[in-house]
Write an enzyme that holds these catalytic residues in place. Structure first.
Site, PDB file in Angstrom:
ATOM      1  N   GLN A  16       0.786  -1.249   0.000  1.00  0.00           N
ATOM      2  CA  GLN A  16       0.000   0.000   0.000  1.00  0.00           C
ATOM      3  C   GLN A  16       0.816   1.296   0.000  1.00  0.00           C
ATOM      4  OE1 GLN A  16      -3.291   2.354   2.680  1.00  0.00           O
ATOM      5  NE2 GLN A  16      -3.030   0.223   3.131  1.00  0.00           N
ATOM      6  N   ASN A  95       9.490   0.209  -1.964  1.00  0.00           N
ATOM      7  CA  ASN A  95       9.229   0.021  -0.530  1.00  0.00           C
ATOM      8  C   ASN A  95       9.459  -1.438  -0.151  1.00  0.00           C
ATOM      9  OD1 ASN A  95       6.729  -0.651  -1.882  1.00  0.00           O
ATOM     10  ND2 ASN A  95       5.736  -0.710   0.109  1.00  0.00           N
ATOM     11  N   GLU A 138       1.308  -1.282   8.484  1.00  0.00           N
ATOM     12  CA  GLU A 138       0.499  -0.145   8.928  1.00  0.00           C
ATOM     13  C   GLU A 138       0.391   0.013  10.453  1.00  0.00           C
ATOM     14  OE1 GLU A 138      -1.423   2.309   7.221  1.00  0.00           O
ATOM     15  OE2 GLU A 138      -1.776   3.007   9.257  1.00  0.00           O
ATOM     16  N   ASP A 167       0.596   3.745   6.045  1.00  0.00           N
ATOM     17  CA  ASP A 167       0.834   3.358   4.651  1.00  0.00           C
ATOM     18  C   ASP A 167       0.545   4.508   3.693  1.00  0.00           C
ATOM     19  OD1 ASP A 167       1.716   0.803   5.084  1.00  0.00           O
ATOM     20  OD2 ASP A 167      -0.234  -0.126   4.873  1.00  0.00           O
ATOM     21  N   GLY A 246      -8.074  20.754  19.274  1.00  0.00           N
ATOM     22  CA  GLY A 246      -7.641  22.128  19.055  1.00  0.00           C
ATOM     23  C   GLY A 246      -7.993  23.110  20.148  1.00  0.00           C
ATOM     24  N   GLY A 247      -8.399  22.647  21.307  1.00  0.00           N
ATOM     25  CA  GLY A 247      -8.704  23.582  22.371  1.00  0.00           C
ATOM     26  C   GLY A 247     -10.147  24.061  22.363  1.00  0.00           C
TER      27      GLY A 247
HETATM   28  N1  CAO Z   1      12.076  -9.914  -9.260  1.00  0.00           N
HETATM   29  C1  CAO Z   1      12.750 -10.710  -8.386  1.00  0.00           C
HETATM   30  N2  CAO Z   1      12.642 -10.569  -7.042  1.00  0.00           N
HETATM   31  C2  CAO Z   1      11.815  -9.624  -6.583  1.00  0.00           C
HETATM   32  C3  CAO Z   1      11.090  -8.785  -7.432  1.00  0.00           C
HETATM   33  C4  CAO Z   1      11.237  -8.954  -8.838  1.00  0.00           C
HETATM   34  N3  CAO Z   1      10.588  -8.207  -9.713  1.00  0.00           N
HETATM   35  N4  CAO Z   1      10.347  -7.953  -6.685  1.00  0.00           N
HETATM   36  C5  CAO Z   1      10.606  -8.265  -5.397  1.00  0.00           C
HETATM   37  N5  CAO Z   1      11.499  -9.260  -5.329  1.00  0.00           N
HETATM   38  C6  CAO Z   1      12.055  -9.883  -4.138  1.00  0.00           C
HETATM   39  C7  CAO Z   1      12.854  -8.903  -3.295  1.00  0.00           C
HETATM   40  O1  CAO Z   1      14.099  -8.662  -3.873  1.00  0.00           O
HETATM   41  C8  CAO Z   1      12.917  -9.661  -1.971  1.00  0.00           C
HETATM   42  O2  CAO Z   1      13.915 -10.655  -2.055  1.00  0.00           O
HETATM   43  P1  CAO Z   1      15.041 -10.893  -0.927  1.00  0.00           P
HETATM   44  O3  CAO Z   1      14.309 -11.018   0.370  1.00  0.00           O
HETATM   45  O4  CAO Z   1      15.695 -12.153  -1.377  1.00  0.00           O
HETATM   46  O5  CAO Z   1      15.947  -9.725  -0.945  1.00  0.00           O
HETATM   47  C9  CAO Z   1      11.573 -10.391  -1.952  1.00  0.00           C
HETATM   48  O6  CAO Z   1      11.047 -10.287  -3.273  1.00  0.00           O
HETATM   49  C10 CAO Z   1      10.539  -9.906  -0.986  1.00  0.00           C
HETATM   50  O7  CAO Z   1      10.570  -8.518  -0.785  1.00  0.00           O
HETATM   51  P2  CAO Z   1      10.139  -7.899   0.621  1.00  0.00           P
HETATM   52  O8  CAO Z   1      11.021  -8.445   1.682  1.00  0.00           O
HETATM   53  O9  CAO Z   1      10.086  -6.432   0.478  1.00  0.00           O
HETATM   54  O10 CAO Z   1       8.645  -8.445   0.786  1.00  0.00           O
HETATM   55  P3  CAO Z   1       7.941  -9.070   2.069  1.00  0.00           P
HETATM   56  O11 CAO Z   1       6.615  -9.515   1.587  1.00  0.00           O
HETATM   57  O12 CAO Z   1       8.757 -10.075   2.751  1.00  0.00           O
HETATM   58  O13 CAO Z   1       7.780  -7.833   3.060  1.00  0.00           O
HETATM   59  C11 CAO Z   1       7.021  -5.614   3.690  1.00  0.00           C
HETATM   60  C12 CAO Z   1       6.755  -6.892   2.866  1.00  0.00           C
HETATM   61  C13 CAO Z   1       5.963  -4.615   3.275  1.00  0.00           C
HETATM   62  C14 CAO Z   1       6.893  -5.925   5.159  1.00  0.00           C
HETATM   63  C15 CAO Z   1       8.427  -5.079   3.386  1.00  0.00           C
HETATM   64  O14 CAO Z   1       8.544  -4.915   2.000  1.00  0.00           O
HETATM   65  C16 CAO Z   1       8.738  -3.761   4.083  1.00  0.00           C
HETATM   66  O15 CAO Z   1       9.014  -3.716   5.285  1.00  0.00           O
HETATM   67  N6  CAO Z   1       8.723  -2.668   3.317  1.00  0.00           N
HETATM   68  C17 CAO Z   1       9.075  -1.359   3.814  1.00  0.00           C
HETATM   69  C18 CAO Z   1       7.984  -0.790   4.686  1.00  0.00           C
HETATM   70  C19 CAO Z   1       6.664  -0.741   3.989  1.00  0.00           C
HETATM   71  O16 CAO Z   1       6.508  -0.237   2.905  1.00  0.00           O
HETATM   72  N7  CAO Z   1       5.651  -1.229   4.673  1.00  0.00           N
HETATM   73  C20 CAO Z   1       4.288  -1.011   4.215  1.00  0.00           C
HETATM   74  C21 CAO Z   1       3.669  -2.263   3.870  1.00  0.00           C
HETATM   75  S1  CAO Z   1       2.020  -1.956   3.431  1.00  0.00           S
HETATM   76  O17 CAO Z   1       2.096  -0.719   2.489  1.00  0.00           O
END
Ligand code: CAO
Length: 424
Positions: A16, A95, A138, A167, A246-247
């Site tokens: 998001q 992100n 979030e 988010d 806001g008071g």
């Molecule tokens: N091709 C190949 N690999 C890809 C890819 C693509 N096109 N797109 C993503 N990937 C891979 C990434 O490189 C990552 O691999 P590694 O772990 O081996 O480095 C993997 O996919 C997963 O990415 P991720 O760790 O970001 O995803 P997750 O689902 O495990 O975590 C989240 C999700 C949101 C918790 C994490 O991305 C995060 O903390 N983001 C920053 C904060 C944030 O935006 N939070 C809001 C979430 S809701 O809006």
């Protein structure tokens, strides 16, 4: 012509926070190219499914006006394609979890080498420090940013809010950082790193609560209900129920029909400037001159009695009647609108704040349009892309691949099952 026409965004966002940001940039006219893992795509495409086989509303409502390319950024050919995309784009937005981009081989140094004009914009849960490696969602951000500890009933547990301030709120902050960096690049010719941490974004939106934290040193917070009720203040800004921040004392009050309708309520603010009008409307004209009721400080220890009396009046009216009566008198009130009422609101449809969009897999659905209206940069909300819908289009039209070179990329598996360009 749109405000950001000519700006190309390499959109590596998911879920998001990031998608909110790039959707906004797309609405302002940027060409947003969403990079998705072949065959998988943004995880939200398949989350909270309501129409089997179709992209979810979670995905469609956050990814309008974008193009989608399937690209495996960990495959060698995929990395070549990504390098060319970085050369062609102005901004990379991501992100991922901390370190994911470095592990892919596209950290800030590498990106600068490829394209020194590139702006690299990231959402992370926390800024530099002891939590910088954490994955964050979030509600974690709402808790870490001070929102949860200051939200909820006076004697209740900390509470998260339905507004996605961690988010979508951080996505908005990031979008502002990006356009500001683009503006600076006009003068310097250089890109830069832009970081919006979710904790920081939430705290920015809770600024008034840090204000109150410091005011506590000077004594109790008199505009909080606790004060009138004789509840002692602790060391930290307390939860304030539905008090207005806001008071000017404000509460949520029942309206006609509250017994059966969970949203038959109004917000009512006893703003000092219209106190006399409030007294007349609720049938307590004596309160205009009665000792202990005349000035706002006098009334602070009587807020329960005063709001109980106002509620006796609001309970005789619907929330819309309260609005119709109070608005002309400048008494600040607001009906508690349900999502159903918002979805059916003709006025919001007219302004493009609520928009109906057609989608080939799911048919028509409602979405929230662009919340910022610009007189010289109109927004037309277009449906979100199907996974990889524009893979070939981007390879050929943006990167100029053709013939053998295109075959090589497609056969490498780096771009999934690249679909042909859709007929016009
Ligand atoms: N091709 C190949 N690999 C890809 C890819 C693509 N096109 N797109 C993503 N990937 C891979 C990434 O490189 C990552 O691999 P590694 O772990 O081996 O480095 C993997 O996919 C997963 O990415 P991720 O760790 O970001 O995803 P997750 O689902 O495990 O975590 C989240 C999700 C949101 C918790 C994490 O991305 C995060 O903390 N983001 C920053 C904060 C944030 O935006 N939070 C809001 C979430 S809701 O809006």
């Amino acid at each position: 012509m749109k405000a950001l026409e000519g700006v190309r965004i390499l959109d590596f966002t998911h879920v998001q926070s990031g998608p909110t940001c790039t959707q906004l940039l797309a609405w302002f006219g940027a060409d947003v190219i969403k990079v998705e893992r072949p065959g998988v795509g943004d995880a939200t495409r398949k989350q909270l499914i309501d129409v089997p086989g179709a992209d979810s509303l979670y995905f469609t409502m956050l990814n309008h006006n974008k193009r989608s390319i399937e690209l495996n950024s960990k495959n060698e050919t995929g990395k070549e394609v990504l390098t060319r995309l970085i050369k062609e784009c102005d901004v990379l937005v991501e992100n991922f979890a901390p370190g994911a981009l470095d592990r892919m081989g596209f950290g800030w140094e590498r990106i600068q080498e490829i394209n020194p004009r590139m702006i690299m914009a990231s959402v992370k849960g926390f800024g530099p420090g002891k939590y910088e490696d954490c994955k964050v969602y979030e509600n974690v951000a709402q808790c870490a940013g001070g929102s949860a500890s200051t939200t909820g009933d006076l004697d209740g547990v900390p509470m998260v809010t339905g507004a996605q301030i961690g988010d979508s709120g951080t996505g908005l902050h990031l979008a502002l950082g990006i356009v500001t960096a683009l503006f600076q690049r006009e003068k310097t010719g250089r890109g830069q790193k832009v970081l919006a941490a979710m904790q920081d974004g939430v705290l920015n939106l809770c600024r008034v609560k840090l204000r109150d934290q410091q005011r506590l040193d000077a004594g109790p917070l008199k505009e909080y209900s606790q004060f009138g009720q004789g509840i002692p203040f602790g060391e930290a800004t307390p939860r304030a129920g539905n008090d207005s921040g806001g008071g000017q004392p404000g509460r949520i009050l029942k309206c006609k029909g509250w017994e059966t309708d969970p949203n038959a309520y109004t917000y009512f603010i006893t703003q000092a400037a219209v106190w006399e009008k409030i007294c007349d409307v609720i049938g307590e004209p004596d309160w205009k001159t009665k000792e202990g009721y005349v000035t706002p400080p006098d009334r602070l220890d009587k807020l329960n009695e005063i709001f109980d009396r106002i509620e006796q009046w609001t309970m005789t009216k619907t929330k819309f009647e309260v609005m119709d009566i109070c608005n002309p008198l400048d008494i600040p009130v607001g009906p508690i609108l349900s999502m159903k009422e918002i979805a059916e609101d003709e006025g919001l449809r007219k302004t493009g704040t609520v928009v109906e969009v057609d989608h080939p897999e799911r048919g028509p659905y409602l979405t929230v349009g662009c919340p910022v209206k610009m007189s010289d940069s109109p927004v037309e909300v277009e449906r979100s892309p199907l996974l990889g819908e524009h893979t070939i289009e981007i390879l050929t039209q943006v990167l100029g691949y053709d013939g053998e070179e295109l075959d090589k990329v497609v056969n490498s598996g780096a771009v999934g099952e690249a679909k042909p360009i859709a007929a016009e």
